[in-house]
Design an enzyme around this catalytic site. Structure first.
Site, PDB file in Angstrom:
ATOM      1  N   HIS A 233       0.869  -1.071  -0.191  1.00 47.33           N
ATOM      2  CA  HIS A 233      -0.054  -0.085   0.185  1.00 47.33           C
ATOM      3  C   HIS A 233       0.958   1.105   0.290  1.00 47.33           C
ATOM      4  CE1 HIS A 233      -3.390  -2.896   0.822  1.00 47.33           C
ATOM      5  NE2 HIS A 233      -2.540  -3.431   1.574  1.00 47.33           N
ATOM      6  N   GLU A 248      -2.135   0.266   7.766  1.00 52.44           N
ATOM      7  CA  GLU A 248      -1.323  -0.860   7.313  1.00 52.44           C
ATOM      8  C   GLU A 248      -0.139  -0.296   6.694  1.00 52.44           C
ATOM      9  OE1 GLU A 248      -3.308  -3.329   4.801  1.00 52.44           O
ATOM     10  OE2 GLU A 248      -1.499  -4.826   4.678  1.00 52.44           O
ATOM     11  N   HIS A 310       3.036  -7.039   4.319  1.00 53.22           N
ATOM     12  CA  HIS A 310       1.676  -6.484   4.617  1.00 53.22           C
ATOM     13  C   HIS A 310       1.134  -6.796   6.093  1.00 53.22           C
ATOM     14  CE1 HIS A 310       0.219  -5.771   0.484  1.00 53.22           C
ATOM     15  NE2 HIS A 310       1.122  -6.548   0.222  1.00 53.22           N
ATOM     16  N   GLU A 374       2.261 -11.470   5.922  1.00 50.38           N
ATOM     17  CA  GLU A 374       1.364 -10.865   6.528  1.00 50.38           C
ATOM     18  C   GLU A 374       1.717 -10.972   8.064  1.00 50.38           C
ATOM     19  OE1 GLU A 374      -1.238  -9.312   5.343  1.00 50.38           O
ATOM     20  OE2 GLU A 374      -2.069 -10.464   3.742  1.00 50.38           O
TER      21      GLU A 374
END
Length: 415
Positions: A233, A248, A310, A374
């Site tokens: 992102h 995030e 992430h 993650e």
């Protein structure tokens, strides 16, 4: 129609015409009596004959004879063959053959498996699965492998091996693949029996040779490795947002910068898809453009591996843990993901959600081995606090670096 026809017949029989004769009759009945009677009789006879003839054609048409097929055809439902195997009859794969074929012009290669079915027909379908390793699983309904059917080993260029298993009343033909296949890379179909050619019902599986995989050869250690780091992102895309508002994109950038510093100290060269809070492609770009921009950074710089960082999110805030994802496009992707997952679990001590296959764009479209980590669930209030903590960020960064070092050591043994 019948009256007009009658008039024309009479006129032909009497060239002078019936109307002319009638006019003369009214003027001199005595001289014309006998001929006139003969004419009248003849007229009546003809009228009766014509009426009878007209009646035949005016009568209702007789019912058409019921059509009959030249041969009797069985009732066929959609998707079924005209051949019948009999209800509830369990059929058998009686023979398996295979062949490799290479196009002379294009050089495209294909593996074809042909499986004879005693009695046929049957239904067959295939699906590609990613776990535990890339596989094409073909299900042939209502069959069982015959005694002569044995597993087959291949050279791994298109397939590695084929095994036959029974699932209920179906046969499963499992084709182990070196890498994942796209939908257009394989085909499963059936061929009807041919009595004249002495060929039974057959199930055919075609597998095209996957796109050439870049040749990778790794050495142990981190020194001189080119590593692409993708902080997920950024810019106009904050990613997931935690219960307290932590974003995030902030956590992923902090961890990525830590990883960069650690790797560079170990002698690696690091390529970042972004080094600050910005979009990689540009604001308001499509999702594909933005993701493609990240893979392009790694591909154009010929990175050895690609890691996208992430934080996870779920509607249930109690869910937490660490996971890593891969797409098996080379023989190293799963190995990289497992090595990173081990490093992250050792560092962060969160629930182990394992290394799993996934179809994410950035790990599928990069040429080199790639993984998406993650770190934790930002939707979980406790893990949100961890993600915003510099100490936890540093721990997870160390976990990624140790995972990379473990990966290069393992991959070097495959050379």
């Amino acid at each position: 129609m019948s009256h007009m026809f009658c008039f024309l017949i009479i006129s032909d029989f009497s060239p002078a015409g019936i109307l002319t004769k009638k006019t003369k009759l009214y003027k001199d009945t005595s001289r014309l009596e006998v001929p006139l009677l003969r004419k009248i009789v003849l007229f009546l006879v003809l009228t009766l004959l014509i009426s009878a003839w007209s009646g035949v054609y005016a009568a209702p048409a007789p019912a058409a004879p019921q059509a009959k097929p030249v041969i009797d055809l069985p009732q066929i439902n959609s998707g079924q063959s005209t051949e019948s195997a009999g209800a509830n009859q369990l059929l058998e794969l009686s023979k398996v053959r295979w062949a490799n074929h290479t196009e002379a012009v294009t050089g495209a290669a294909k593996l074809r498996l042909v499986m004879d079915v005693s009695g046929g027909p049957v239904e067959a379908s295939g699906v590609v699965v990613a776990t535990p390793t890339p596989r094409l699983v073909v299900t042939i309904k209502g069959t069982t492998p015959g005694k002569s059917v044995e597993n087959i080993n291949f050279d791994g260029k298109i397939a590695e091996k084929v095994t036959f298993d029974t699932s209920g009343q179906d046969t499963q033909v499992i084709v182990d693949l070196p890498v994942m296949l796209e939908d257009g890379d394989y085909r499963v179909f059936t061929l009807r029996s041919d009595a004249q050619a002495n060929k039974p019902f057959r199930v055919v599986v075609d597998i095209n040779k996957p796109a050439p995989v870049f040749d990778f050869s790794f050495t142990p250690g981190l020194k001189n490795k080119v590593i692409a780091i993708d902080p997920g992102h950024g810019g106009s895309d904050p990613g997931a947002i935690g219960p307290s508002g932590y974003q995030e994109k902030t956590a992923t950038l902090a961890v990525a910068q830590n990883v960069k510093n650690l790797l560079e100290k170990a002698g690696a060269r690091v390529i970042m898809t972004r080094q600050d809070d910005r979009d990689v492609y540009g604001p308001n770009a499509t999702a594909v453009d933005e993701l493609k921009a990240r893979t392009t950074v790694a591909d154009s710089r010929k990175a050895d591996v690609f890691i996208s960082i992430h934080a996870n999110s779920f509607t249930d805030r109690a869910v937490g843990g660490t996971a890593t994802y891969y797409y098996q496009k080379t023989r190293y992707d799963a190995m990289l993901a497992r090595a990173l997952q081990t490093g992250l679990i050792e560092a962060g001590k969160l629930q182990d959600r394992r290394a799993n296959p996934a179809n994410f764009y950035v790990i599928k479209r990069t040429r080199m081995p790639a993984a998406l980590v993650e770190l934790a669930f930002i939707s979980n209030p406790d893990e949100e606090k961890l993600l915003s903590s510099p100490e936890f960020q540093q721990k997870m960064s160390l976990g990624i670096v140790r995972g990379l070092e473990r990966f290069f050591d393992q991959a070097a043994k495959l050379n």
